[in-house]
Design an enzyme around this catalytic site. Structure first.
Site, PDB file in Angstrom:
ATOM      1  N   ASP A 152       0.882  -1.166   0.000  1.00  0.00           N
ATOM      2  CA  ASP A 152       0.000   0.000   0.000  1.00  0.00           C
ATOM      3  C   ASP A 152       0.920   1.216   0.000  1.00  0.00           C
ATOM      4  O   ASP A 152       1.421   1.614   1.048  1.00  0.00           O
ATOM      5  CB  ASP A 152      -0.895  -0.019   1.244  1.00  0.00           C
ATOM      6  CG  ASP A 152      -1.855   1.157   1.265  1.00  0.00           C
ATOM      7  OD1 ASP A 152      -2.398   1.510   0.204  1.00  0.00           O
ATOM      8  OD2 ASP A 152      -2.039   1.746   2.348  1.00  0.00           O
ATOM      9  N   GLU A 168      -1.104  -1.248  -4.898  1.00  0.00           N
ATOM     10  CA  GLU A 168      -2.328  -0.483  -5.133  1.00  0.00           C
ATOM     11  C   GLU A 168      -2.117   0.465  -6.308  1.00  0.00           C
ATOM     12  O   GLU A 168      -1.145   1.208  -6.351  1.00  0.00           O
ATOM     13  CB  GLU A 168      -2.719   0.304  -3.891  1.00  0.00           C
ATOM     14  CG  GLU A 168      -4.032   1.062  -4.070  1.00  0.00           C
ATOM     15  CD  GLU A 168      -4.448   1.795  -2.820  1.00  0.00           C
ATOM     16  OE1 GLU A 168      -4.196   3.005  -2.743  1.00  0.00           O
ATOM     17  OE2 GLU A 168      -5.007   1.132  -1.921  1.00  0.00           O
ATOM     18  N   ASP A 186      -2.626   1.267   6.976  1.00  0.00           N
ATOM     19  CA  ASP A 186      -1.818   0.984   5.777  1.00  0.00           C
ATOM     20  C   ASP A 186      -1.365  -0.481   5.760  1.00  0.00           C
ATOM     21  O   ASP A 186      -1.269  -1.095   4.702  1.00  0.00           O
ATOM     22  CB  ASP A 186      -0.587   1.896   5.734  1.00  0.00           C
ATOM     23  CG  ASP A 186      -0.937   3.347   5.953  1.00  0.00           C
ATOM     24  OD1 ASP A 186      -1.153   4.055   4.962  1.00  0.00           O
ATOM     25  OD2 ASP A 186      -1.013   3.763   7.130  1.00  0.00           O
TER      26      ASP A 186
END
Length: 195
Positions: A7, A68, A141
């Protein structure tokens, strides 16, 4: 399959490793964040993220890396930092020959919670349940990184089937591409020349 989920972020880059196959219980191998100080120079921060991701790759040896996909937000500065951290993660994996796949936030949310509009608390709760953890990983996160890895494990078989179908369709539409030089032998040598 062992997947490192990333992430991306400049201040906190979530990382999580999940192992398993679609349709079976999954196992969390590790989770954490790579952090950089907000007041540090950009190059130093990117270097710290690279070193942190390299340590995770060395320690956990994932077969795939799921990152991501950066999407447009109103805060351009945040998007730029996220994109830069994302590029570092992709570079680290590609340098080692590890396949990298990008997933949008809505794809990840839909895969893990069933809703592409789920909030961070819902994602964290489902990650906790799916990986049979005692508590949601912190910060968010880290949970998001695990969600990315879970999403990839669950989606990879379908993506692989789709890629094979596209390749077969392309080959069927362009049969000339399947011919090789061996299927087209050269004609006789011109007269007057010897081997």
């Amino acid at each position: 399959m062992r997947v490192l989920g990333v992430d991306p972020g400049l201040t906190r880059c979530g990382v999580g490793v999940v192992e398993g196959v679609a349709g079976r219980p999954l196992t969390m191998i590790g989770v954490g964040v790579v952090t950089t100080p907000a007041d540090a120079e950009l190059g130093s921060r990117l270097l710290a993220i690279e070193q942190g991701i390299e340590r995770w790759l060395d320690e956990h040896r994932p077969e795939h890396v799921a990152v991501e996909r950066v999407f447009s937000q109103h805060n351009v500065r945040t998007v730029m930092g996220t994109a830069q951290a994302s590029a570092v993660a992709m570079l680290c994996a590609t340098r080692r020959g590890i396949p990298v796949v990008l997933h949008t936030p809505s794809e990840v949310k839909a895969a893990v919670t069933g809703s592409g509009r789920a909030d961070k608390a819902q994602v964290g709760a489902m990650v906790t349940r799916l990986l049979r953890l005692d508590a949601p990983p912190r910060p968010a996160d880290a949970a998001d990184a695990l969600a990315l890895a879970i999403c990839h494990i669950w989606r990879a078989p379908a993506q692989s089937r789709l890629q094979r179908a596209v390749a077969q369709h392309t080959a069927a539409r362009h049969p000339a591409a399947r011919h090789t030089a061996s299927q087209h032998p050269a004609g006789p040598a011109p007269k007057g020349r010897t081997a």
